[in-house]
Design a protein around this motif. Structure first.
Motif: not given
Length: 183
Positions: A72-84
């Motif tokens: 709540p109140g955030r634009v997005i949750g955790s947004a770490g990179p995945t294996t390319s």
């Protein structure tokens, strides 16, 4: 100490991409697209059918991420990179269509590196395990295609000062192969 950090605005032009060198620290601001495996499969299917992608790919940058739901109140949750490497089978076709930049973690295949050299594209690394910190750089996000894919839906994101490092530059210099940035 005192390493210079470059500030770049997205979309990423060919001239900007060509000016980058493996090992450089960059802060990205502007519009990028979030897509993982399933969205890549759908993009390639559209191209094979002769249809347009749901976004303008010329000079675009794709972040390999499947973000967590927003608190709540955030634009997005955790947004770490995945294996390319999971996107390597799809990447050369997207580069031929004008994709200029990719953000993820891990090595890329020789085929992707050759496509990057031919298409003047660049691969940025984002720090794995820092998804909560990277999410703070995302100022807006919107699902633009395939909402049924949940976290793997295609998203348009606006980022501000997203920290990345140039892992592979347009000449094919690969930071993972040689820490000096030369191949």
């Amino acid at each position: 100490m005192g390493e210079k950090v470059r500030h770049l605005s997205l979309p990423l032009t060919e001239a900007e991409a060509v000016s980058l060198r493996a090992g450089e620290s960059v802060l990205l601001s502007g519009t990028l697209y979030a897509a993982r495996d399933e969205a890549h499969e759908k993009m390639i299917a559209l191209l094979e059918e002769g249809r347009d992608l749901p976004f303008t790919i010329k000079d675009a940058c794709i972040y390999y991420v499947g973000p967590a739901p927003a608190a709540p109140g955030r634009v997005i949750g955790s947004a770490g990179p995945t294996t390319s490497g999971r996107m390597d089978a799809f990447t050369p076709a997207l580069i031929r269509c004008g994709l200029r930049g990719m953000i993820g973690k891990g090595e890329r295949s020789p085929e992707v590196i050759e496509a990057m050299k031919a298409g003047k594209a660049v691969y940025f690394g984002a720090v794995g395990g820092a998804g909560a910190l990277l999410a703070k750089c995302i100022t807006s996000q919107q699902v633009i295609a395939w909402p049924e894919l949940g976290p793997e839906a295609l998203r348009r994101m606006t980022v501000e000062n997203m920290p990345v490092i140039v892992v592979i530059d347009t000449e094919g210099r690969d930071l993972y192969q040689d820490h000096t940035g030369s191949r």
